[in-house]
Design a protein around this motif. Structure first.
Motif, PDB file in Angstrom:
ATOM      1  N   ASP A  22     -13.455  28.820  20.485  1.00 48.39           N
ATOM      2  CA  ASP A  22     -12.919  27.743  19.433  1.00 48.39           C
ATOM      3  C   ASP A  22     -12.171  26.823  20.372  1.00 48.39           C
ATOM      4  N   GLY A  23     -11.904  25.673  19.989  1.00 48.97           N
ATOM      5  CA  GLY A  23     -10.782  24.724  20.442  1.00 48.97           C
ATOM      6  C   GLY A  23     -11.311  23.804  21.627  1.00 48.97           C
ATOM      7  N   LEU A  24     -12.405  23.878  22.074  1.00 47.93           N
ATOM      8  CA  LEU A  24     -12.917  23.318  23.230  1.00 47.93           C
ATOM      9  C   LEU A  24     -13.005  21.822  23.023  1.00 47.93           C
ATOM     10  N   LEU A  25     -13.029  21.183  21.701  1.00 46.20           N
ATOM     11  CA  LEU A  25     -13.198  20.153  21.316  1.00 46.20           C
ATOM     12  C   LEU A  25     -12.072  19.423  20.916  1.00 46.20           C
ATOM     13  N   THR A  26     -11.133  19.962  20.975  1.00 40.93           N
ATOM     14  CA  THR A  26      -9.884  19.645  20.371  1.00 40.93           C
ATOM     15  C   THR A  26      -9.306  18.498  21.405  1.00 40.93           C
ATOM     16  N   ASP A  27      -8.772  17.354  20.663  1.00 46.48           N
ATOM     17  CA  ASP A  27      -8.295  16.024  21.208  1.00 46.48           C
ATOM     18  C   ASP A  27      -9.557  15.364  22.210  1.00 46.48           C
ATOM     19  N   VAL A  28     -10.788  15.731  22.019  1.00 46.36           N
ATOM     20  CA  VAL A  28     -11.734  14.812  22.846  1.00 46.36           C
ATOM     21  C   VAL A  28     -12.777  14.446  21.873  1.00 46.36           C
ATOM     22  N   LEU A  29     -12.878  14.600  20.724  1.00 47.74           N
ATOM     23  CA  LEU A  29     -13.819  13.955  19.477  1.00 47.74           C
ATOM     24  C   LEU A  29     -12.804  12.959  18.967  1.00 47.74           C
ATOM     25  N   ASP A  30     -13.694  11.871  18.706  1.00 50.98           N
ATOM     26  CA  ASP A  30     -13.076  10.652  17.889  1.00 50.98           C
ATOM     27  C   ASP A  30     -13.369  10.987  16.331  1.00 50.98           C
ATOM     28  N   LEU A  31     -13.126  10.011  15.441  1.00 44.27           N
ATOM     29  CA  LEU A  31     -13.176  10.335  13.964  1.00 44.27           C
ATOM     30  C   LEU A  31     -14.697  10.364  13.726  1.00 44.27           C
ATOM     31  N   ASP A  32     -15.402   9.919  14.521  1.00 37.74           N
ATOM     32  CA  ASP A  32     -16.915   9.839  14.334  1.00 37.74           C
ATOM     33  C   ASP A  32     -17.688  11.016  14.882  1.00 37.74           C
ATOM     34  N   ASN A  33     -16.919  12.139  15.605  1.00 36.44           N
ATOM     35  CA  ASN A  33     -17.465  13.316  16.173  1.00 36.44           C
ATOM     36  C   ASN A  33     -17.823  12.866  17.652  1.00 36.44           C
ATOM     37  N   ARG A  34     -17.609  11.802  18.136  1.00 33.58           N
ATOM     38  CA  ARG A  34     -18.117  11.146  19.352  1.00 33.58           C
ATOM     39  C   ARG A  34     -17.190  11.746  20.501  1.00 33.58           C
ATOM     40  N   HIS A  83     -22.749   4.101  27.278  1.00 34.83           N
ATOM     41  CA  HIS A  83     -22.790   3.707  25.799  1.00 34.83           C
ATOM     42  C   HIS A  83     -21.581   3.112  25.371  1.00 34.83           C
ATOM     43  N   GLY A  84     -21.780   1.704  24.760  1.00 35.05           N
ATOM     44  CA  GLY A  84     -20.460   1.109  24.075  1.00 35.05           C
ATOM     45  C   GLY A  84     -20.570   1.390  22.749  1.00 35.05           C
ATOM     46  N   THR A  85     -19.346   1.572  21.745  1.00 38.27           N
ATOM     47  CA  THR A  85     -19.370   1.910  20.450  1.00 38.27           C
ATOM     48  C   THR A  85     -18.898   0.560  20.098  1.00 38.27           C
ATOM     49  N   GLY A  86     -19.661   0.010  18.793  1.00 35.30           N
ATOM     50  CA  GLY A  86     -19.061  -0.971  18.210  1.00 35.30           C
ATOM     51  C   GLY A  86     -18.776  -1.089  16.778  1.00 35.30           C
ATOM     52  N   ASN A  87     -18.294   0.549  16.376  1.00 36.25           N
ATOM     53  CA  ASN A  87     -18.136   0.909  15.071  1.00 36.25           C
ATOM     54  C   ASN A  87     -19.247   0.606  14.071  1.00 36.25           C
ATOM     55  N   GLY A  88     -20.423   0.932  14.399  1.00 33.58           N
ATOM     56  CA  GLY A  88     -21.570   0.719  13.617  1.00 33.58           C
ATOM     57  C   GLY A  88     -22.050  -0.911  13.555  1.00 33.58           C
ATOM     58  N   THR A  89     -21.585  -1.723  14.436  1.00 36.68           N
ATOM     59  CA  THR A  89     -21.896  -3.009  14.323  1.00 36.68           C
ATOM     60  C   THR A  89     -22.890  -3.371  15.394  1.00 36.68           C
ATOM     61  N   ASP A  90     -23.284  -4.802  15.346  1.00 35.19           N
ATOM     62  CA  ASP A  90     -24.503  -4.891  16.570  1.00 35.19           C
ATOM     63  C   ASP A  90     -23.903  -4.667  17.894  1.00 35.19           C
ATOM     64  N   ASP A  92     -18.792  25.964   9.357  1.00 32.35           N
ATOM     65  CA  ASP A  92     -18.386  25.981   7.931  1.00 32.35           C
ATOM     66  C   ASP A  92     -18.378  24.811   7.034  1.00 32.35           C
ATOM     67  N   GLY A  93     -19.297  23.952   7.524  1.00 32.03           N
ATOM     68  CA  GLY A  93     -19.728  22.775   6.979  1.00 32.03           C
ATOM     69  C   GLY A  93     -18.285  21.571   7.228  1.00 32.03           C
ATOM     70  N   TRP A  94     -17.446  21.698   8.152  1.00 38.80           N
ATOM     71  CA  TRP A  94     -16.546  20.588   8.124  1.00 38.80           C
ATOM     72  C   TRP A  94     -15.939  20.802  10.007  1.00 38.80           C
ATOM     73  N   LYS A  95     -15.833  21.929  10.291  1.00 34.89           N
ATOM     74  CA  LYS A  95     -14.916  22.129  11.562  1.00 34.89           C
ATOM     75  C   LYS A  95     -16.256  21.862  12.829  1.00 34.89           C
ATOM     76  N   THR A  96     -15.840  20.961  13.730  1.00 39.71           N
ATOM     77  CA  THR A  96     -17.008  20.776  14.750  1.00 39.71           C
ATOM     78  C   THR A  96     -16.605  21.722  16.177  1.00 39.71           C
ATOM     79  N   GLU A  97     -17.251  22.360  16.336  1.00 41.91           N
ATOM     80  CA  GLU A  97     -17.171  23.395  17.632  1.00 41.91           C
ATOM     81  C   GLU A  97     -18.259  23.270  18.822  1.00 41.91           C
ATOM     82  N   LEU A  98     -18.131  23.715  19.754  1.00 39.69           N
ATOM     83  CA  LEU A  98     -19.188  23.690  20.974  1.00 39.69           C
ATOM     84  C   LEU A  98     -20.087  24.754  20.762  1.00 39.69           C
ATOM     85  N   PHE A  99     -21.374  24.550  21.104  1.00 40.84           N
ATOM     86  CA  PHE A  99     -22.389  25.580  21.041  1.00 40.84           C
ATOM     87  C   PHE A  99     -23.209  25.358  22.440  1.00 40.84           C
ATOM     88  N   VAL A 100     -23.967  26.690  22.905  1.00 44.06           N
ATOM     89  CA  VAL A 100     -24.748  26.554  24.061  1.00 44.06           C
ATOM     90  C   VAL A 100     -26.062  26.709  23.508  1.00 44.06           C
TER      91      VAL A 100
END
Length: 426
Positions: A54-66, A326-333, A413-421
């Motif tokens: 647990d916790g390996l993705l803490t502080d390294v994911l944005d609001l879009d889980n990137r 890869h550049g993100t444009g918040n869903g824009t072109d 559990d449908g909401w928390k993002t964790e890392l899997f191998v």
């Protein structure tokens, strides 16, 4: 100031009992791992993965889980090494079981009262032609006689095949590390020839970097006020910290001598992109207008300006011949993906391509000529040199890959993002 390393990396759990003192993997785990084939690069992965710690993705994911920052995991063969400030876990990528734990010989720094220490990923280096796992731990050294207690960094070199510690060296940290409540992050940056590079940074922008002779286990150089984040072209690249300002900088990896320093830029991140480039992302002071550049690691001079969408994006070297961004444009072109030659910086391909009716995928990583990512249609793989779709879906969008496994985030559990191998299957 952001003390960032290369992005697009990943992380890993296990239910096995925690071994101590760098004990080797059990015979059962070793036998199972030895039978697994190696795929270079993997085309597909298993659809069912094992949950990592647990916790390996803490502080390294944005609001879009990137993934927007480095994780503390290194893959070596069929083992994932997961770093923490006070231990490293060896995890079998077949099943997620913990097979060994490496701990410092000295007393690890205490946490509490809101103080939390962090760790970067362990580094695989070569010592006399033999691979080694390099791991720094911030530790407490007790006083003796008239010598006061102080903070230090213990650097352990282990056998990556067994997790057995081969040698240790302990180095005094600067006085700023002794301050009460100091939060430290220790990172094994890597090696250049026979010199290992380790950085320790503080949450309020203090930093120090050490150069270690990997054969004699002695300190060669130390640079207080410099936070190395990568090695490229014989240079340790990262940040010079001056009066709460951060400047991208390059220091000779063999001697620690300063070679170049960039201008002050806000919200910077810097990373080594293979042997020929340094990636600088930031904003101009005052206007904070974003930009992204490829720098010459030897001089710090700009080799190429990259498109603005990449100023908040990610780039990864495929450890072969290509840099993929890869550049993100918040869903824009503005969403865009690029493939660049890792030696010349020449653009090899770019998406989206409206004429071909192709969209830009969200790239998660690239390795040995294959690009991994996802679109709204699911996981995808591209040829790193041409950008063309490969016929087989990888089934997951890994953020870290080697010939045996891929690591990818998923919901718990449908909401928390964790890392899997996920083991590689083809």
């Amino acid at each position: 100031m952001a003390l960032a390393c290369s992005l697009l990396t990943a992380c890993g759990t296990g239910d096995a009992s925690r071994a101590t003192g760098g004990a080797p993997p059990t015979a059962a785990h070793t036998s199972a791992a030895a039978s697994r084939p190696v795929h270079d690069p993997p085309a597909t992965f298993a659809t069912k993965g094992a949950r990592m710690p647990d916790g390996l993705l803490t502080d390294v994911l944005d609001l879009d889980n990137r993934l927007v920052g480095p994780t503390s995991v290194t893959l070596y063969g069929k083992t994932a090494y997961v770093g923490a400030f006070d231990h490293v876990q060896a995890i079998d990528t077949t099943n997620g079981h913990v097979t060994a734990t490496i701990e410092p010989a000295a007393k690890a720094l205490a946490e509490g009262n809101g103080t939390k220490h962090k760790a970067g990923a362990p580094a695989i280096v070569t010592i006399g032609g033999t691979p080694a796992l390099l791991t720094p731990f911030p530790v407490q050294v007790s006083g003796t006689g008239t010598q006061a207690s102080h903070q230090a960094v213990e650097i352990d070199a282990s056998d990556p095949a067994t997790a057995e510690v081969r040698w240790r060296v302990t180095l005094r940290l600067p006085e700023w590390a002794d301050d009460l409540g100091t939060e430290l992050t220790a990172t094994a940056v890597g090696a250049d020839g026979n010199t290992g590079v380790v950085a320790v940074s503080q949450s309020n922008d203090n930093a120090v970097t050490y150069g270690i002779d990997l054969t004699t286990h002695r300190q060669i150089w130390v640079q207080d006020g410099f936070a190395a984040t990568g090695i490229a072209g014989g240079m340790a690249v990262g940040w010079d910290t001056e009066k709460y300002e951060a400047h991208a900088a390059g220091h000779d990896a063999a001697t620690g001598a300063p070679r170049w320093q960039g201008q002050y830029i806000v919200n910077q991140s810097v990373s080594a992109l293979g042997p020929h480039f340094v990636l600088l992302q930031g904003g101009h002071f005052g206007s904070e207008h974003p930009y992204v550049q490829l720098l010459d690691p030897a001089t710090g001079k700009t080799k190429q300006q990259l498109p603005v969408p990449l100023s908040k994006g990610t780039c990864v070297y495929d450890e072969k011949s290509t840099v993929v961004c890869h550049g993100t444009g918040n869903g824009t072109d503005d969403d865009a993906a690029f493939g660049l030659d890792a030696t010349t910086g020449k653009t090899l391909w770019r998406l989206p391509d409206k004429q071909a009716d192709r969209i830009a995928p969200e790239i998660t990583t690239a390795w040995h000529g294959r690009v991994y990512g996802k679109t709204k249609n699911g996981p995808v793989a591209l040829d790193a040199r041409t950008g063309q779709d490969l016929p087989t879906s990888p089934r997951i969008a890994p953020v870290l890959v080697n010939g045996s496994a891929g690591l990818a985030p998923d919901k718990v559990d449908g909401w928390k993002t964790e890392l899997f191998v996920y083991p590689a299957t083809d």
